[in-house]
Design a protein around this motif. Structure first.
Motif, PDB file in Angstrom:
ATOM      1  N   ARG A  48     -41.498  72.611  19.254  1.00 37.21           N
ATOM      2  CA  ARG A  48     -41.087  72.319  20.637  1.00 37.21           C
ATOM      3  C   ARG A  48     -41.843  72.381  21.767  1.00 37.21           C
ATOM      4  O   ARG A  48     -42.190  71.421  22.542  1.00 37.21           O
ATOM      5  CB  ARG A  48     -39.857  73.165  20.891  1.00 37.21           C
ATOM      6  CG  ARG A  48     -39.003  73.163  22.200  1.00 37.21           C
ATOM      7  CD  ARG A  48     -37.704  73.859  22.476  1.00 37.21           C
ATOM      8  NE  ARG A  48     -37.007  73.791  23.595  1.00 37.21           N
ATOM      9  CZ  ARG A  48     -36.053  73.085  23.945  1.00 37.21           C
ATOM     10  NH1 ARG A  48     -35.729  72.109  22.981  1.00 37.21           N
ATOM     11  NH2 ARG A  48     -35.588  72.836  25.029  1.00 37.21           N
ATOM     12  N   GLU A  57     -27.878  82.404  25.145  1.00 40.66           N
ATOM     13  CA  GLU A  57     -28.217  81.054  25.063  1.00 40.66           C
ATOM     14  C   GLU A  57     -29.195  80.678  24.382  1.00 40.66           C
ATOM     15  O   GLU A  57     -29.924  79.668  24.399  1.00 40.66           O
ATOM     16  CB  GLU A  57     -28.421  80.569  26.322  1.00 40.66           C
ATOM     17  CG  GLU A  57     -27.439  80.794  27.443  1.00 40.66           C
ATOM     18  CD  GLU A  57     -27.457  80.215  29.013  1.00 40.66           C
ATOM     19  OE1 GLU A  57     -28.446  80.606  29.514  1.00 40.66           O
ATOM     20  OE2 GLU A  57     -26.699  79.268  29.388  1.00 40.66           O
ATOM     21  N   LEU A  67     -29.506  78.937  21.524  1.00 40.31           N
ATOM     22  CA  LEU A  67     -29.706  77.675  21.056  1.00 40.31           C
ATOM     23  C   LEU A  67     -30.069  76.698  22.175  1.00 40.31           C
ATOM     24  O   LEU A  67     -30.590  75.534  21.750  1.00 40.31           O
ATOM     25  CB  LEU A  67     -28.230  77.213  20.890  1.00 40.31           C
ATOM     26  CG  LEU A  67     -27.417  77.606  19.531  1.00 40.31           C
ATOM     27  CD1 LEU A  67     -26.019  77.124  19.202  1.00 40.31           C
ATOM     28  CD2 LEU A  67     -28.229  77.856  18.507  1.00 40.31           C
ATOM     29  N   LYS A  68     -30.194  77.108  23.297  1.00 39.78           N
ATOM     30  CA  LYS A  68     -30.591  76.068  24.344  1.00 39.78           C
ATOM     31  C   LYS A  68     -31.770  76.063  24.170  1.00 39.78           C
ATOM     32  O   LYS A  68     -32.466  74.960  24.851  1.00 39.78           O
ATOM     33  CB  LYS A  68     -30.184  76.960  25.637  1.00 39.78           C
ATOM     34  CG  LYS A  68     -30.601  76.150  26.992  1.00 39.78           C
ATOM     35  CD  LYS A  68     -29.860  76.973  28.104  1.00 39.78           C
ATOM     36  CE  LYS A  68     -30.686  76.381  29.409  1.00 39.78           C
ATOM     37  NZ  LYS A  68     -30.316  77.394  30.137  1.00 39.78           N
ATOM     38  N   HIS A  69     -32.729  76.906  23.740  1.00 44.45           N
ATOM     39  CA  HIS A  69     -34.048  76.586  23.525  1.00 44.45           C
ATOM     40  C   HIS A  69     -34.748  76.349  22.144  1.00 44.45           C
ATOM     41  O   HIS A  69     -36.076  76.340  21.655  1.00 44.45           O
ATOM     42  CB  HIS A  69     -35.000  78.119  23.924  1.00 44.45           C
ATOM     43  CG  HIS A  69     -34.217  78.698  25.148  1.00 44.45           C
ATOM     44  ND1 HIS A  69     -34.650  77.858  26.492  1.00 44.45           N
ATOM     45  CD2 HIS A  69     -33.694  79.657  25.645  1.00 44.45           C
ATOM     46  CE1 HIS A  69     -34.142  78.461  27.517  1.00 44.45           C
ATOM     47  NE2 HIS A  69     -33.547  79.398  26.917  1.00 44.45           N
ATOM     48  N   GLN A  70     -33.663  75.811  21.364  1.00 43.78           N
ATOM     49  CA  GLN A  70     -34.301  75.493  19.991  1.00 43.78           C
ATOM     50  C   GLN A  70     -34.718  73.901  19.813  1.00 43.78           C
ATOM     51  O   GLN A  70     -34.531  73.117  20.765  1.00 43.78           O
ATOM     52  CB  GLN A  70     -33.245  75.771  18.946  1.00 43.78           C
ATOM     53  CG  GLN A  70     -32.004  74.969  18.904  1.00 43.78           C
ATOM     54  CD  GLN A  70     -30.900  75.241  17.727  1.00 43.78           C
ATOM     55  OE1 GLN A  70     -31.250  75.860  17.000  1.00 43.78           O
ATOM     56  NE2 GLN A  70     -29.816  74.431  18.107  1.00 43.78           N
ATOM     57  N   THR A  97     -32.627  70.778  20.660  1.00 46.59           N
ATOM     58  CA  THR A  97     -31.781  70.884  22.124  1.00 46.59           C
ATOM     59  C   THR A  97     -32.356  70.085  23.219  1.00 46.59           C
ATOM     60  O   THR A  97     -33.578  70.379  23.417  1.00 46.59           O
ATOM     61  CB  THR A  97     -31.310  72.282  22.646  1.00 46.59           C
ATOM     62  OG1 THR A  97     -30.880  73.153  21.377  1.00 46.59           O
ATOM     63  CG2 THR A  97     -30.198  72.323  23.639  1.00 46.59           C
ATOM     64  N   THR A  98     -31.635  69.303  23.787  1.00 40.64           N
ATOM     65  CA  THR A  98     -32.110  68.538  25.064  1.00 40.64           C
ATOM     66  C   THR A  98     -31.262  69.249  26.148  1.00 40.64           C
ATOM     67  O   THR A  98     -30.680  69.794  26.020  1.00 40.64           O
ATOM     68  CB  THR A  98     -31.549  66.968  24.927  1.00 40.64           C
ATOM     69  OG1 THR A  98     -30.386  66.904  24.943  1.00 40.64           O
ATOM     70  CG2 THR A  98     -32.295  66.236  23.653  1.00 40.64           C
ATOM     71  N   SER A  99     -32.000  68.931  27.470  1.00 42.41           N
ATOM     72  CA  SER A  99     -31.340  69.500  28.541  1.00 42.41           C
ATOM     73  C   SER A  99     -32.252  68.603  29.675  1.00 42.41           C
ATOM     74  O   SER A  99     -33.104  68.008  29.512  1.00 42.41           O
ATOM     75  CB  SER A  99     -31.680  71.032  28.867  1.00 42.41           C
ATOM     76  OG  SER A  99     -33.328  70.995  28.890  1.00 42.41           O
ATOM     77  N   HIS A 131     -32.062  62.468  26.640  1.00 42.33           N
ATOM     78  CA  HIS A 131     -31.001  63.399  27.012  1.00 42.33           C
ATOM     79  C   HIS A 131     -29.665  62.647  27.140  1.00 42.33           C
ATOM     80  O   HIS A 131     -29.812  61.544  27.741  1.00 42.33           O
ATOM     81  CB  HIS A 131     -31.170  64.265  28.445  1.00 42.33           C
ATOM     82  CG  HIS A 131     -30.425  65.371  28.738  1.00 42.33           C
ATOM     83  ND1 HIS A 131     -29.753  66.152  27.856  1.00 42.33           N
ATOM     84  CD2 HIS A 131     -30.039  65.489  30.084  1.00 42.33           C
ATOM     85  CE1 HIS A 131     -29.176  67.116  28.577  1.00 42.33           C
ATOM     86  NE2 HIS A 131     -29.003  66.528  29.825  1.00 42.33           N
TER      87      HIS A 131
END
Ligand code: HEM
Length: 497
Positions: free
Chosen positions: A346, A415, A417-420, A423-425, A433
């Motif tokens: 990532r 949170e 999963l937010k940083h795997q 994952t988009t953000s 995204h």
């Protein structure tokens, strides 16, 4: 003679006035431009953007919430910062379109295939059965990767072997190109080359069309030979296979108990749903490979360059991989547990995403952004992935490669999963995204991890020449790993020398 000169002079004045009027009354005039925006001079800006998109995007990002950069034959409007990225992805499909933007930028109709432009059947297949069946596909992928490595990296027991990273990784990916065709007896080299060269030919076609005025695009587009040739060549290999499967379908119907569960079959099913024939299936196999091969091979090459430049990260990654594989085997679940590797990949993609622009949309009905900027219909608008990922407000020491920054964030974080990797953000847009974020990323992430683990556990890797990680090559908004770089591979020893 004087009369002729007067006519030429008068025509020149009229042309200049027309160009100035067009420039002054361009509906994008009110949006700040990076580089010169006046007639003709804007081509100098486009030339600079071709060589140096990263700096121009950064300049715009630092100064404005909304700005524009000159592409070959049009302006692209860029929004700055995560809040604007989020705003952009929220516009409904009735007002902005990813497909129209992509097909405008790639000129899909002429460079890929007109049918696919009407029926993009690869999309529901990648989003649906491919992603749902990752577990099933995964076993085949591991097998193929192991075979492919033996073919493309012939290692001598004790010596270093020179490997041209980009070429070899692209070869590797073409060898397990998502469908049973890769398992055709002998992996026909002509078919495999057709698949890999397809991307190059799409880019070549697009480049030529960018110099053709809109009025003549269709005529010139239809004359481009490459996609037609690729479709013809791929058909030679794919159509007999498709025919054989159709025969079985006719004979056995729902009773076909060992009906293949692979990309080709899913595409055939989808083509039937939209009432199309084998040609569409062939085109969508090529399209799927177009979307998958170079994105994946470039991403892994970027990661390998980081590994070769920073051998100190090899040991923690090896330890993690060995520990997890011992317990869970070479499974998708095992890949999911490798948080350090996930973070490494990532982070590599944060700094070296395959494109500096993502969340690209073409405006279908004029919109007004929250800062009041009016964007007329027909405009292409995008987020600057490059500058978002370099933003020091979002990432501590943003310009440094910090491979375990995301796994550290996941430690004890509810949170996690937010940083795997997948994952988009609004802060991480390397896969896009929102609704049109890369649908192949779930497959890609697993595939890339298996390859990395295989290389970590089997090889020592270094650059042919010392001197650190080579600079990326930026062409327009594409970000390519430095070409002409060789890596050295050797059978793994436990202590790196
Ligand atoms: C690491 C590898 C990959 C990267 C970095 C990547 C990146 C991207 C990006 C940036 C987009 C555009 C999203 C946007 O701008 O909003 C995209 C779209 C897409 N990707 Fe990927 N991709 C990868 C692998 C794959 C694979 C393996 C497949 C196929 C199995 C695939 C299929 C697609 C398709 C079909 C789209 C268009 C989506 C749509 O039309 O809604 N990608 N990808």
């Amino acid at each position: 003679m004087v009369g002729v000169l007067q006519v030429i002079g008068a025509v020149s004045v009229v042309v200049c006035i027309a160009l100035l009027m067009r420039w002054r009354f361009d509906p994008l005039y009110h949006i700040p431009a990076i580089g010169p925006s006046s007639p003709l001079l804007s081509y100098l800006g486009a030339y600079r953007y071709c060589r140096n998109a990263k700096d121009m995007l950064q300049e715009g990002y630092n100064k404005y919430k909304v700005f524009r950069v000159p592409y070959i034959d049009r302006w692209i409007v860029i929004v700055s910062g995560p809040d604007m990225n989020e705003e952009l992805r929220r516009f409904p499909d009735s007002h902005v379109s990813f497909e129209v933007a992509a097909s405008e930028i790639i000129q899909t109709k002429y460079t890929i295939a007109p049918n696919l432009h009407r029926h993009p059947i690869h999309l529901p297949v990648i989003r649906g059965p491919l992603t749902r069946n990752l577990n099933v596909v995964f076993a085949g992928v591991i097998d193929e990767i192991q075979k492919a490595f033996v073919d493309v990296i012939p290692i001598n027991e004790d010596e270093w072997t020179k490997v041209h990273a980009i070429k070899v990784m692209a070869q590797d990916f073409r060898q397990f190109d998502l469908d049973e065709t890769s398992l055709l007896e002998g992996r026909d080299p002509e078919y495999l080359d057709t698949v890999v060269n397809f991307t190059f030919n799409v880019t070549r076609g697009r480049f030529i069309l960018s110099f053709v005025p809109s009025l003549f695009k269709s005529a010139v587009g239809h004359m481009l030979p490459w996609s037609k040739r690729a479709i013809r060549r791929a058909s030679v290999f794919l159509k007999p296979l498709i025919e054989e499967r159709k025969k079985k379908l006719r004979q056995l119907g729902d009773d076909w108990s060992d009906k293949p569960n692979d990309l080709l079959m899913w595409l055939m099913d989808e083509a039937r749903k939209v009432g199309e024939d084998d040609d569409l299936v062939v085109q969508s196999v090529l399209m799927s490979n177009f979307a998958a091969i170079h994105t994946s091979s470039h991403s892994i090459t970027h990661a390998l360059y980081h590994l070769a430049a920073n051998p100190e990260y090899v040991q923690p990654l090896r330890e993690e991989a060995e520990f997890i594989i011992k317990e869970h085997g070479w499974t998708k679940a095992a890949m999911g547990k490798m948080r350090k590797l996930d973070s490494f990949m990532r982070e590599s993609q944060r700094l070296n995403g395959i494109t500096s622009l993502t969340v690209m949309r073409q405006v279908l009905q004029s919109i007004t952004l929250s800062d009041g900027t009016y964007i007329p219909a027909g405009t292409i608008i995008s987020a600057s992935a490059r500058s978002t990922h370099d933003d020091k407000q979002l990432y501590d020491r943003a310009d440094e490669f910090d491979p375990f920054r995301f796994s550290d964030m996941r430690e004890g974080d509810s949170e996690g999963l937010k940083h795997q990797y997948v994952t988009t953000s609004p802060e991480y847009v390397a896969f896009g995204h929102g609704k049109h974020a890369c649908p192949g990323r779930f497959f890609a992430v697993n595939e890339l991890k298996v390859m990395m683990v295989y290389m970590l556990l089997n090889f020592d890797i270094k650059f042919e020449h010392e001197g650190g990680r080579p600079e990326n090559l930026n062409i327009w908004h594409s970000v390519l790993p430095a070409p002409n770089v060789n890596l050295m591979f050797r059978k793994r020893r436990d202590v790196l020398t």
